[in-house]
Design an enzyme around this catalytic site. Structure first.
Site, PDB file in Angstrom:
ATOM      1  N   LYS A 175       7.394  32.035 -13.667  1.00  0.00           N
ATOM      2  CA  LYS A 175       6.670  32.859 -14.651  1.00  0.00           C
ATOM      3  C   LYS A 175       7.421  34.177 -14.859  1.00  0.00           C
ATOM      4  CE  LYS A 175       2.713  34.427 -16.778  1.00  0.00           C
ATOM      5  NZ  LYS A 175       1.309  34.327 -17.030  1.00  0.00           N
ATOM      6  N   ARG A 235      -6.115  56.145 -21.885  1.00  0.00           N
ATOM      7  CA  ARG A 235      -4.958  55.607 -22.618  1.00  0.00           C
ATOM      8  C   ARG A 235      -3.922  54.915 -21.718  1.00  0.00           C
ATOM      9  NH1 ARG A 235      -5.028  60.580 -25.630  1.00  0.00           N
ATOM     10  NH2 ARG A 235      -6.365  60.267 -27.446  1.00  0.00           N
ATOM     11  N   HIS A 290     -10.693  25.176 -16.992  1.00  0.00           N
ATOM     12  CA  HIS A 290      -9.464  25.355 -17.769  1.00  0.00           C
ATOM     13  C   HIS A 290      -8.320  24.499 -17.209  1.00  0.00           C
ATOM     14  CE1 HIS A 290      -6.295  27.120 -20.111  1.00  0.00           C
ATOM     15  NE2 HIS A 290      -5.671  27.518 -19.024  1.00  0.00           N
ATOM     16  N   HIS A 348      -7.039  23.626 -25.008  1.00  0.00           N
ATOM     17  CA  HIS A 348      -7.993  24.537 -25.646  1.00  0.00           C
ATOM     18  C   HIS A 348      -8.951  23.780 -26.553  1.00  0.00           C
ATOM     19  CE1 HIS A 348      -5.110  28.100 -24.873  1.00  0.00           C
ATOM     20  NE2 HIS A 348      -5.984  27.970 -23.903  1.00  0.00           N
ATOM     21  N   LYS A 367      -0.795  40.053 -19.406  1.00  0.00           N
ATOM     22  CA  LYS A 367      -1.778  39.752 -20.454  1.00  0.00           C
ATOM     23  C   LYS A 367      -3.163  40.115 -19.934  1.00  0.00           C
ATOM     24  CE  LYS A 367       0.345  36.077 -23.162  1.00  0.00           C
ATOM     25  NZ  LYS A 367       0.274  34.663 -23.575  1.00  0.00           N
ATOM     26  N   ASN A 410       2.628  27.600 -22.532  1.00  0.00           N
ATOM     27  CA  ASN A 410       1.483  26.927 -23.154  1.00  0.00           C
ATOM     28  C   ASN A 410       1.628  25.411 -23.180  1.00  0.00           C
ATOM     29  OD1 ASN A 410       0.103  29.336 -23.745  1.00  0.00           O
ATOM     30  ND2 ASN A 410       1.404  29.661 -25.533  1.00  0.00           N
ATOM     31  N   HIS A 413      -1.400  23.273 -23.528  1.00  0.00           N
ATOM     32  CA  HIS A 413      -2.535  24.154 -23.817  1.00  0.00           C
ATOM     33  C   HIS A 413      -3.147  23.961 -25.202  1.00  0.00           C
ATOM     34  CE1 HIS A 413      -1.545  25.904 -20.013  1.00  0.00           C
ATOM     35  NE2 HIS A 413      -2.457  26.844 -20.119  1.00  0.00           N
ATOM     36  N   GLU A 441       5.842  37.410 -25.974  1.00  0.00           N
ATOM     37  CA  GLU A 441       5.680  36.054 -26.493  1.00  0.00           C
ATOM     38  C   GLU A 441       6.155  35.887 -27.934  1.00  0.00           C
ATOM     39  OE1 GLU A 441       2.173  34.000 -25.066  1.00  0.00           O
ATOM     40  OE2 GLU A 441       2.311  32.559 -26.694  1.00  0.00           O
ATOM     41  N   GLU A 477      -1.716  24.190 -13.210  1.00  0.00           N
ATOM     42  CA  GLU A 477      -0.757  25.176 -13.729  1.00  0.00           C
ATOM     43  C   GLU A 477       0.534  25.158 -12.910  1.00  0.00           C
ATOM     44  OE1 GLU A 477      -1.181  26.860 -16.537  1.00  0.00           O
ATOM     45  OE2 GLU A 477      -3.339  27.052 -16.856  1.00  0.00           O
ATOM     46  N   ARG A 535       8.204  32.638 -23.939  1.00  0.00           N
ATOM     47  CA  ARG A 535       6.926  32.712 -23.216  1.00  0.00           C
ATOM     48  C   ARG A 535       5.950  31.637 -23.691  1.00  0.00           C
ATOM     49  NH1 ARG A 535       3.812  38.085 -20.952  1.00  0.00           N
ATOM     50  NH2 ARG A 535       2.094  36.957 -19.984  1.00  0.00           N
TER      51      ARG A 535
HETATM   52  N1  GLY Z   1      -0.800  32.441 -19.345  1.00  0.00           N
HETATM   53  C1  GLY Z   1       0.217  32.426 -20.290  1.00  0.00           C
HETATM   54  C2  GLY Z   1       1.015  33.679 -20.355  1.00  0.00           C
HETATM   55  O1  GLY Z   1       0.857  34.530 -19.515  1.00  0.00           O
HETATM   56  O2  GLY Z   1       1.801  33.865 -21.239  1.00  0.00           O
END
Ligand code: GLY
Length: 372
Positions: A230, A124, A269, A255, A146, A248, A251, A240, A188, A244
């Site tokens: 970041k 957990r 990517h 995508h 993430k 993107n 993106h 997000e 990026e 956040r």
């Molecule tokens: N890669 C996008 C984020 O971490 O929100």
């Protein structure tokens, strides 16, 4: 030089540092020992990174009296699957990794994502330290918590937010990165300048080549500045629900391009992101938000660096079809109530989220790009 600089992610009792420098793997014990409940870790990596960097890391840990069990995953995006997650969790349990033990993710985005997710669910929730070895992971994937895997329904659709205890970014690992992957990661880096820091983009226009050719100070500065941006964004919006989403930028287009080519290696990517950045500027320009001079600067810089500065050269057999790309965008994770979400720009360094984009404008941008 070892440590070049560090950035603190202020997330209350889950706060952590992103440490950037050269030679950090070889002194990893110094950074990791203070975090451990007992001198014992699991190191998860992939078969490529094992060959290049695992020994440097495990030797450093051994010098610090830290026992390490290594778990090596196959290299490649296919590893981010339920099947490999199950095997990884079994191996962590076989190694008797306890809830207060720490798991180290040594590798690129794939290793970081699946290891982070395994750590989020093992007993957990078990601590994880991210040790990213690609430019993409150092400036983006390893920071912000993430984690996840892919399924046949799409990429990263199963996952969890699980913040690491530390991100250790050793720019020396970038020396062994294939040039194509380095360039893809650089897209990026450019993204950060374009979304929130025009002065950083200017710096990249002047110094981007040094980042690519391996100048240590330039690389470290680019990684640290990206990490700082970041960190600021994640700190303000960890889950997000707002800012956040700015990460993107480019993106939604990226995508769609990746989905159309099927993730078979023809388009990385970051390469798709480079195309997406240009298309996001074109869309903003079409809507009268940004001037043509800014769009031209973005194209020029990406082209100079060797990244796509328009639709990618790799294309489906029948060529790019704007309507098919639009259809992929309608399936995007970010679609809410059927409306497309785009990150648009008012200038270089000034991005914002827009949920009111008409499909005809998106098609207009793609049609114009194909006709160019
Ligand atoms: N890669 C996008 C984020 O971490 O929100």
């Amino acid at each position: 030089m070892s440590v070049f600089g560090s950035v603190r992610l202020g997330l209350g009792d889950r706060a952590y540092d992103v440490v950037v420098g050269r030679g950090l793997l070889a002194e990893a014990e110094r950074h990791i020992a203070p975090l451990l409940a007992r001198p014992r870790v699991a190191v998860v990596t992939d078969s490529n990174v094992e060959r290049l960097h695992l020994e440097t890391l495990t030797q450093a840990l051994a010098r610090g009296g830290i026992a390490a069990t290594a778990i090596v995953l196959p290299a490649g995006e296919e590893t981010k699957s339920f099947a490999h997650l199950e095997k990884l969790l079994d191996k962590l349990l076989d190694a008797r990794i306890e809830r207060t033990d720490t798991i180290l993710a040594l590798g690129g985005g794939v290793v970081g994502d699946i290891t982070g997710f395994a750590a989020a669910t093992l007993r957990r929730g078990t601590p994880v330290v991210q040790v990213p070895t690609t430019l993409l992971a150092q400036v983006d994937a390893a920071i912000g918590g993430k984690t996840g895997i892919d399924t046949r329904h799409g990429k990263n659709l199963i996952g969890a937010f699980h913040q690491p205890r530390l991100v250790l970014s050793d720019v020396a690992t970038l020396d062994t990165l294939p040039r194509r992957e380095l360039l893809a990661g650089y897209a990026e880096v450019v993204k950060y300048g374009l979304l929130g820091d025009g002065r950083f983009f200017e710096w990249l226009e002047q110094n981007g080549r040094l980042v690519i050719t391996g100048d240590v100070a330039a690389r470290s500065y680019a990684v640290l500045t990206s990490a700082r941006m970041k960190a600021e964004i994640v700190q303000s919006d960890e889950r997000e629900s707002g800012a956040r989403a700015l990460l993107n930028l480019g993106h939604t287009f990226a995508h769609a391009l990746e989905t159309e080519l099927g993730y078979d290696g023809r388009l990385l990517h970051g390469e798709a992101v480079a195309s997406g950045l240009v298309l996001a500027f074109e869309l903003s320009q079409r809507l009268g938000l940004v001037g043509a001079a800014d769009t031209a600067r973005v194209r020029r810089h990406l082209a100079q660096i060797g990244l796509p500065a328009g639709l990618p050269a790799a294309a489906p057999a029948k060529g790019w079809d704007p309507r098919v790309l639009l259809d992929h965008m309608r399936q995007d994770k970010k679609v809410k109530g059927g409306t497309l979400t785009f990150i648009l720009v008012k200038a270089i360094g000034k991005a914002f989220v827009s949920r009111e984009i008409g499909e005809s404008d998106v098609l207009g941008v793609l049609d114009a790009e194909l006709a160019a």
